[in-house]
Motif scaffolding. Structure first.
Motif, mmCIF file in Angstrom:
data_model
loop_
_atom_site.group_PDB
_atom_site.id
_atom_site.type_symbol
_atom_site.label_atom_id
_atom_site.label_comp_id
_atom_site.label_asym_id
_atom_site.label_seq_id
_atom_site.Cartn_x
_atom_site.Cartn_y
_atom_site.Cartn_z
ATOM 1 N N GLU A 14 0.883 -1.317 -0.115
ATOM 2 C CA GLU A 14 0.019 0.013 0.239
ATOM 3 C C GLU A 14 0.769 1.185 0.001
ATOM 4 O O GLU A 14 0.215 2.260 -0.089
ATOM 5 C CB GLU A 14 -1.035 -0.015 1.326
ATOM 6 C CG GLU A 14 -0.215 0.063 2.623
ATOM 7 C CD GLU A 14 0.097 -1.200 3.146
ATOM 8 O OE1 GLU A 14 0.370 -1.425 4.296
ATOM 9 O OE2 GLU A 14 0.300 -2.208 2.567
ATOM 10 N N LYS A 15 2.170 1.190 0.256
ATOM 11 C CA LYS A 15 3.032 2.360 0.146
ATOM 12 C C LYS A 15 3.856 2.539 -1.106
ATOM 13 O O LYS A 15 4.571 3.366 -1.331
ATOM 14 C CB LYS A 15 4.031 2.121 1.336
ATOM 15 C CG LYS A 15 3.292 2.285 2.744
ATOM 16 C CD LYS A 15 2.774 3.270 3.145
ATOM 17 C CE LYS A 15 1.897 3.412 4.505
ATOM 18 N NZ LYS A 15 1.255 4.604 4.572
ATOM 19 N N ILE A 16 3.714 1.508 -2.148
ATOM 20 C CA ILE A 16 4.349 1.706 -3.377
ATOM 21 C C ILE A 16 4.370 3.013 -3.994
ATOM 22 O O ILE A 16 5.141 3.751 -4.387
ATOM 23 C CB ILE A 16 4.054 0.580 -4.181
ATOM 24 C CG1 ILE A 16 4.857 -0.702 -3.754
ATOM 25 C CG2 ILE A 16 4.808 0.687 -5.606
ATOM 26 C CD1 ILE A 16 4.310 -2.092 -4.529
ATOM 27 N N SER A 17 2.969 3.440 -4.211
ATOM 28 C CA SER A 17 2.760 4.702 -4.927
ATOM 29 C C SER A 17 3.360 6.087 -4.312
ATOM 30 O O SER A 17 3.776 6.891 -4.810
ATOM 31 C CB SER A 17 1.294 4.959 -5.340
ATOM 32 O OG SER A 17 0.597 5.150 -4.247
ATOM 33 N N GLU A 18 3.478 5.628 -2.932
ATOM 34 C CA GLU A 18 3.815 7.051 -2.222
ATOM 35 C C GLU A 18 5.372 6.971 -2.288
ATOM 36 O O GLU A 18 6.044 7.994 -2.590
ATOM 37 C CB GLU A 18 3.729 6.997 -0.753
ATOM 38 C CG GLU A 18 4.122 7.931 0.119
ATOM 39 C CD GLU A 18 3.684 7.889 1.552
ATOM 40 O OE1 GLU A 18 4.243 8.726 2.519
ATOM 41 O OE2 GLU A 18 2.988 6.980 1.980
ATOM 42 N N GLN A 20 7.231 5.918 -4.927
ATOM 43 C CA GLN A 20 7.244 6.056 -6.357
ATOM 44 C C GLN A 20 7.211 7.684 -6.629
ATOM 45 O O GLN A 20 7.808 8.488 -7.196
ATOM 46 C CB GLN A 20 6.219 5.605 -7.310
ATOM 47 C CG GLN A 20 6.571 4.092 -7.700
ATOM 48 C CD GLN A 20 5.710 3.455 -8.609
ATOM 49 O OE1 GLN A 20 4.485 3.556 -8.424
ATOM 50 N NE2 GLN A 20 6.115 2.684 -9.464
ATOM 51 N N SER A 21 6.231 8.349 -5.898
ATOM 52 C CA SER A 21 6.199 9.795 -5.884
ATOM 53 C C SER A 21 7.393 10.531 -5.312
ATOM 54 O O SER A 21 7.638 11.365 -5.906
ATOM 55 C CB SER A 21 4.766 10.077 -5.268
ATOM 56 O OG SER A 21 4.579 11.690 -4.950
ATOM 57 N N GLU A 24 9.829 10.009 -7.974
ATOM 58 C CA GLU A 24 9.801 11.020 -8.810
ATOM 59 C C GLU A 24 10.326 12.379 -8.788
ATOM 60 O O GLU A 24 10.842 13.099 -9.401
ATOM 61 C CB GLU A 24 8.259 10.905 -9.317
ATOM 62 C CG GLU A 24 8.152 11.506 -10.691
ATOM 63 C CD GLU A 24 8.759 11.089 -11.925
ATOM 64 O OE1 GLU A 24 8.956 12.124 -12.767
ATOM 65 O OE2 GLU A 24 8.923 10.022 -11.996
ATOM 66 N N ARG A 43 12.424 -2.274 -10.999
ATOM 67 C CA ARG A 43 11.505 -2.849 -10.085
ATOM 68 C C ARG A 43 11.714 -4.246 -10.595
ATOM 69 O O ARG A 43 11.625 -4.978 -11.681
ATOM 70 C CB ARG A 43 10.051 -2.373 -10.644
ATOM 71 C CG ARG A 43 9.084 -2.814 -9.718
ATOM 72 C CD ARG A 43 7.733 -2.270 -10.247
ATOM 73 N NE ARG A 43 6.838 -2.394 -9.227
ATOM 74 C CZ ARG A 43 5.445 -2.073 -8.958
ATOM 75 N NH1 ARG A 43 5.150 -1.138 -9.995
ATOM 76 N NH2 ARG A 43 4.510 -2.022 -8.100
ATOM 77 N N ASN A 49 6.766 -5.431 -4.886
ATOM 78 C CA ASN A 49 7.011 -4.590 -4.053
ATOM 79 C C ASN A 49 8.427 -4.466 -3.669
ATOM 80 O O ASN A 49 8.940 -3.612 -2.971
ATOM 81 C CB ASN A 49 6.639 -5.349 -2.908
ATOM 82 C CG ASN A 49 4.933 -5.800 -2.668
ATOM 83 O OD1 ASN A 49 4.450 -5.211 -3.521
ATOM 84 N ND2 ASN A 49 4.779 -6.298 -1.687
#
Length: 96
Positions: A14-18, A20-21, A24, A43, A49
């Motif tokens: 649940e923290k992957i997008s955070e 990646q942000s 970035e 990745r 993950n």
């Protein structure tokens, strides 16, 4: 001699997008650090993950100077909070 730095990180799903942000937003700043020659984010194909940063540094001194910056400290603190497992980090040199 160029130092190649590998950092393998396992994130909570649940923290992957955070993560990646965060990457970035800061990758261009990292690339502009003195001594940084190259930076990529990879990745794992079998475990989404797991991410790996792959960077090249002119010398170990440049890498250590970067790791001692306030900038790195803030990024690493935010990133560590997202881990599902202990990271693995090491430096290598190209042999051939």
């Amino acid at each position: 001699m160029v130092i190649i730095r590998i950092v393998r990180m396992t994130f909570l799903p649940e923290k992957i997008s955070e993560f990646q942000s965060i990457f970035e937003k800061c990758q261009n700043d990292i690339k502009q650090m003195p001594g940084c020659l190259h930076l990529e984010l990879w990745r794992d194909l079998d475990n989404p993950n797991i991410f790996v940063t792959h960077s090249h540094w002119e010398t170990e001194e440049y890498l250590n100077t970067y790791k001692n910056t306030e900038f790195f400290g803030l990024i690493w603190k935010r990133t560590k909070a997202l881990f599902a497992d202990k990271p693995l980090a090491f430096s290598v040199e190209k042999v051939s």
